[in-house]
Design a protein around this motif. Structure first.
Motif, PDB file in Angstrom:
ATOM      1  N   GLY A 226      52.271  35.579  37.733  1.00 15.30           N
ATOM      2  CA  GLY A 226      52.292  37.033  37.757  1.00 15.30           C
ATOM      3  C   GLY A 226      50.919  37.681  37.736  1.00 15.30           C
ATOM      4  N   LYS A 227      50.939  38.972  37.483  1.00 13.56           N
ATOM      5  CA  LYS A 227      49.723  39.781  37.558  1.00 13.56           C
ATOM      6  C   LYS A 227      48.759  39.538  36.409  1.00 13.56           C
ATOM      7  CE  LYS A 227      51.915  43.536  40.155  1.00 13.56           C
ATOM      8  NZ  LYS A 227      52.230  44.997  40.182  1.00 13.56           N
ATOM      9  N   SER A 228      49.216  38.845  35.366  1.00 12.32           N
ATOM     10  CA  SER A 228      48.344  38.617  34.205  1.00 12.32           C
ATOM     11  C   SER A 228      47.117  37.783  34.569  1.00 12.32           C
ATOM     12  CB  SER A 228      49.125  37.930  33.087  1.00 12.32           C
ATOM     13  OG  SER A 228      49.563  36.641  33.517  1.00 12.32           O
ATOM     14  N   GLY A 229      47.199  37.051  35.698  1.00 10.87           N
ATOM     15  CA  GLY A 229      46.071  36.221  36.106  1.00 10.87           C
ATOM     16  C   GLY A 229      45.088  36.908  37.022  1.00 10.87           C
ATOM     17  N   LEU A 230      45.326  38.158  37.377  1.00 12.29           N
ATOM     18  CA  LEU A 230      44.439  38.871  38.299  1.00 12.29           C
ATOM     19  C   LEU A 230      43.069  39.107  37.678  1.00 12.29           C
ATOM     20  CD1 LEU A 230      46.913  41.518  39.756  1.00 12.29           C
ATOM     21  CD2 LEU A 230      45.877  39.616  41.008  1.00 12.29           C
ATOM     22  N   ARG A 231      42.030  38.951  38.497  1.00 15.51           N
ATOM     23  CA  ARG A 231      40.667  39.310  38.114  1.00 15.51           C
ATOM     24  C   ARG A 231      39.982  39.888  39.329  1.00 15.51           C
ATOM     25  NH1 ARG A 231      37.983  38.211  33.708  1.00 15.51           N
ATOM     26  NH2 ARG A 231      36.056  38.292  34.919  1.00 15.51           N
ATOM     27  N   SER A 232      39.284  40.983  39.174  1.00 14.33           N
ATOM     28  CA  SER A 232      38.667  41.669  40.308  1.00 14.33           C
ATOM     29  C   SER A 232      37.156  41.571  40.325  1.00 14.33           C
ATOM     30  CB  SER A 232      39.081  43.145  40.309  1.00 14.33           C
ATOM     31  OG  SER A 232      38.656  43.775  39.108  1.00 14.33           O
ATOM     32  N   LYS A 233      36.539  41.044  39.255  1.00 11.66           N
ATOM     33  CA  LYS A 233      35.084  41.018  39.171  1.00 11.66           C
ATOM     34  C   LYS A 233      34.560  39.584  39.159  1.00 11.66           C
ATOM     35  CE  LYS A 233      34.763  45.362  36.573  1.00 11.66           C
ATOM     36  NZ  LYS A 233      34.276  46.010  35.325  1.00 11.66           N
ATOM     37  N   PRO A 234      33.329  39.372  39.678  1.00 12.62           N
ATOM     38  CA  PRO A 234      32.710  38.043  39.609  1.00 12.62           C
ATOM     39  C   PRO A 234      32.489  37.628  38.165  1.00 12.62           C
ATOM     40  CG  PRO A 234      31.532  39.484  41.136  1.00 12.62           C
ATOM     41  CD  PRO A 234      32.488  40.348  40.387  1.00 12.62           C
ATOM     42  N   GLY A 252      31.842  27.027  36.396  1.00 15.89           N
ATOM     43  CA  GLY A 252      32.380  27.559  37.638  1.00 15.89           C
ATOM     44  C   GLY A 252      31.971  29.001  37.868  1.00 15.89           C
ATOM     45  N   LEU A 253      31.863  29.380  39.144  1.00 21.44           N
ATOM     46  CA  LEU A 253      31.576  30.758  39.539  1.00 21.44           C
ATOM     47  C   LEU A 253      32.639  31.199  40.534  1.00 21.44           C
ATOM     48  CD1 LEU A 253      27.714  30.512  40.179  1.00 21.44           C
ATOM     49  CD2 LEU A 253      28.834  31.472  38.161  1.00 21.44           C
ATOM     50  N   ALA A 254      33.181  32.383  40.334  1.00 23.56           N
ATOM     51  CA  ALA A 254      34.200  32.904  41.256  1.00 23.56           C
ATOM     52  C   ALA A 254      34.058  34.410  41.385  1.00 23.56           C
ATOM     53  CB  ALA A 254      35.595  32.537  40.785  1.00 23.56           C
ATOM     54  N   GLN A 255      34.420  34.931  42.544  1.00 31.45           N
ATOM     55  CA  GLN A 255      34.330  36.364  42.806  1.00 31.45           C
ATOM     56  C   GLN A 255      35.534  37.117  42.263  1.00 31.45           C
ATOM     57  OE1 GLN A 255      31.660  38.017  44.311  1.00 31.45           O
ATOM     58  NE2 GLN A 255      30.721  36.012  43.962  1.00 31.45           N
ATOM     59  N   ALA A 256      36.734  36.635  42.586  1.00 34.10           N
ATOM     60  CA  ALA A 256      37.958  37.334  42.176  1.00 34.10           C
ATOM     61  C   ALA A 256      39.130  36.363  42.202  1.00 34.10           C
ATOM     62  CB  ALA A 256      38.229  38.520  43.093  1.00 34.10           C
TER      63      ALA A 256
END
Length: 647
Positions: A226-234, A252-256
């Protein structure tokens, strides 16, 4: 004169009347039955076969009916049919992967253990006769609206110069806000690189070094749905289980992390299939993971791998590599971007011609212009003149016979993605002329996607199947076949196939001169597009008109090893029947893409009981490997092929 109607005649008359009434009530069915009956009679007449050829279904036992995604003719004369998971997610999840070996001479079948999901990889003929198979599927796509877990690509970095690290599938990454994400595959990250520091004069500055972190990609998904895993920032992510200095060195590095559509992901595995032991032999993996790549043999026998979707589902931005069959290793190749499954043909001199044909993935405005690619200089010369340039996806291309003429033809195609567009356009470019430019060829009977094109031993091209809409939507399979003649620049009708072929279909030439057709993966099973389609597992074989002619030429004993620029003598009882000879490279085809097949004209000299054949000396015209040697008579009737090798 009056006639008496006896009871028997009356009954018959009443029956005829009833039949007439029923026929009137059910006229379409009655007419259809009559048409089918007449058609079955007509296509089996000797005269019809001699003019149009004939189709027949191969009897394949149920246990051997695989989903033939890839088809390749081996130097043993057998056909390798690779399904992998066969575009079936359940089989992928279960780890059930198929490969079938079919012997057309005996109509026998053998299932081959398949080590990984080679579905939608690439393949190429190697100089020694093995088949290189590289790439395949690491993960199936998840469509918009069906994504349950937020996910995205993660760049894992290692700043420790003394230790490489391996991580298992399911390794957990923790975001700064505590959200957790797990790797969808196992991965390895190399040790960081140490580079000695130097002064202005280029001398080392004592024992000082600069440490450059190594990095690798991995796809991760949220542990929670679900939406609880959403991330919008690096953000920087910690790896669960690492502590102390290790936790600081590796991260680790990730954008979103999003719930957007997730594309297929590729694998970097590579294998050689050995026709003698009939098994896959692992070789060094590629540097890049690839799904939907093209593999093309170069003049020196090495194989270039281009394009594909990588291990996180992104189209590879021009990173190419070359396989050396002598060392079994890969090395870097010049960078050049192409959409997936680009049709690349080796030309005289060693340049590669990109016809514009491709399949599947890539932006509509990038990498779709035809041209000549000079690998040595890494330059690309555009070739103009092609019409319907927005409809080169799912087209087919072929190096027209003979290969010495250096003419490439593109046939049909459709719009990018799930477009309903389809074009009947064909076009031809003469690469021997300068400047090179496409000119219009004869149209196909109608707009056609997924067409198969097969070079025949009589220097014509057999084309069959396809559909007029995306994956056969709307019951749009085309039960038609044509034969193109380069000499007259025209199509002639061929017998109609029984089986419709669209996406995931293929066709190839057999050593006896027949053409085998495989596969088809329709999206729907009905005209209204309401019922899901079923993968076509029937094999249908076309016998061209020349197989119904008399006085078929034949070759007797002769050498198996030929030399470029050399001559070879073959015994034959009737040398006067031999007017032409050609070397035909066996096919390795998938997704309407076959860059292996080519037909090379040989010189012919007649003797009392033999013919001497002369071979061109250009390696870029005759790349090393095994070939089918055909001879034909004045009417274009071919012999059965003999297998010969060019080192």
């Amino acid at each position: 004169m009056r006639y008496m109607i006896t009871p028997r005649v009356r009954t018959t008359a009443m029956g005829v009347t009833a039949m007439v009434v029923l026929a009137g009530l059910n006229a379409p069915a009655a007419v259809s039955y009559a048409e089918r009956t007449y058609h079955a009679y007509k296509i089996n007449q000797p005269g019809y076969k001699a003019q149009y050829g004939h189709w027949g279904l191969l009897s394949v036992p149920e246990k051997y009916r695989v989903r033939a995604i890839h088809a390749a003719l081996l130097r043993s004369g057998k056909v390798l049919l690779i399904a992998g998971s066969g575009n079936d997610r359940k089989r992928f999840d279960a780890g059930t992967f198929d490969t079938l070996l079919w012997d057309p001479a005996k109509d026998t079948f053998k299932l081959i253990p398949t080590p990984e999901d080679l579905f939608c990889g690439g393949h190429s003929q190697l100089p020694g006769g093995n088949m290189l198979v590289a790439g395949g599927t690491a993960r199936y796509e998840v469509l918009d609206g069906e994504v349950e877990r937020a996910a995205g690509p993660m760049l894992v970095k290692n700043e420790d110069p003394d230790r490489a690290r391996r991580f298992a599938k399911g390794t957990v990454f923790r975001a700064p806000d505590g959200k957790r994400y797990r790797a969808t595959r196992a991965f390895r990250v190399d040790a960081a690189k140490k580079v000695p520091k130097k002064d202005r004069n280029g001398k080392r500055k004592g024992g000082e070094v600069t440490v450059t972190a190594s990095e690798t990609r991995v796809f991760v998904e949220s542990v929670r749905k679900g939406k609880s895993g959403l991330r919008s920032k690096p953000a920087q992510y910690a790896i669960q289980g690492l502590t102390g200095q290790a936790a600081r060195d590796v991260y680790g590095l990730a954008q979103a992390m999003t719930l957007d559509k997730q594309d297929y992901q590729g694998i970097n595995a590579a294998y050689e299939f050995d026709p003698e032991s009939e098994r896959y032999i692992p070789v060094d993996p590629m540097d890049e993971s690839r799904w939907y790549p093209t593999l093309v043999t170069l003049g020196d026998g090495r194989v270039l791998a281009v394009s594909g979707l990588d291990d996180v589902g992104q189209i590879i931005n021009g990173i190419n590599e070359i396989y050396d069959p002598k060392t079994k290793k890969w090395s870097k190749a010049p960078r050049r971007y192409f959409p997936t499954y680009p049709a690349l043909f080796l030309t005289k001199g060693g340049k590669l011609f990109y016809s514009g044909s491709n399949a599947g993935y890539g932006p509509a405005k990038k990498g779709r212009v035809p041209g000549l690619w000079d690998l040595r200089r890494n330059t690309f010369q555009r070739v103009p003149g092609l019409t319907d340039t927005d409809q080169t996806e799912t087209s087919t291309s072929v190096l027209l016979p003979p290969a010495q003429d250096q003419k490439v033809m593109i046939l049909g195609g459709g719009g990018v993605g799930e477009s309903s567009k389809a074009t009947p356009r064909t076009a031809i470019v003469d690469l021997n002329r300068s400047p090179q430019r496409y000119v219009k060829g004869p149209d196909l009977p109608q707009g056609t996607r997924y067409l198969s094109s097969v070079i025949l031993p009589n220097d014509t091209v057999f084309t069959t199947g396809g559909s007029s809409d995306y994956r056969g939507k709307g019951d749009s399979d085309l039960h038609k076949a044509q034969i193109y003649s380069p000499g007259t620049n025209s199509f002639e009708k061929a017998a109609d196939p029984t089986v419709g072929r669209n996406y995931h279909s293929s066709a190839l030439l057999l050593p006896d001169g027949r053409v085998a057709t495989f596969g088809s993966d329709p999206l729907y099973a009905d005209r209204a597009n309401t019922q899901p389609g079923t993968f076509e597992r029937r094999v249908e074989i076309y016998s061209p008109p020349y197989l119904y002619a008399k006085d078929r030429p034949a070759l007797g004993t002769g050498p198996k090893e030929l030399q470029r620029g050399g001559r070879a003598t073959f015994q034959t009882r009737h040398p006067e029947r031999v007017t032409h000879a050609k070397l035909m490279r066996p096919s390795a085809v998938t997704h309407s893409t076959d860059v292996e097949q080519r037909s090379i004209q040989l010189g012919v000299k007649h003797h009392k009981d033999s013919v001497t054949l002369s071979v061109p000396d250009d390696r870029t015209l005759t790349p090393p490997g095994w070939y089918m040697l055909f001879v034909t008579n004045a009417e274009g009737v071919p012999s059965v092929a003999k297998w010969v090798h060019l080192p």
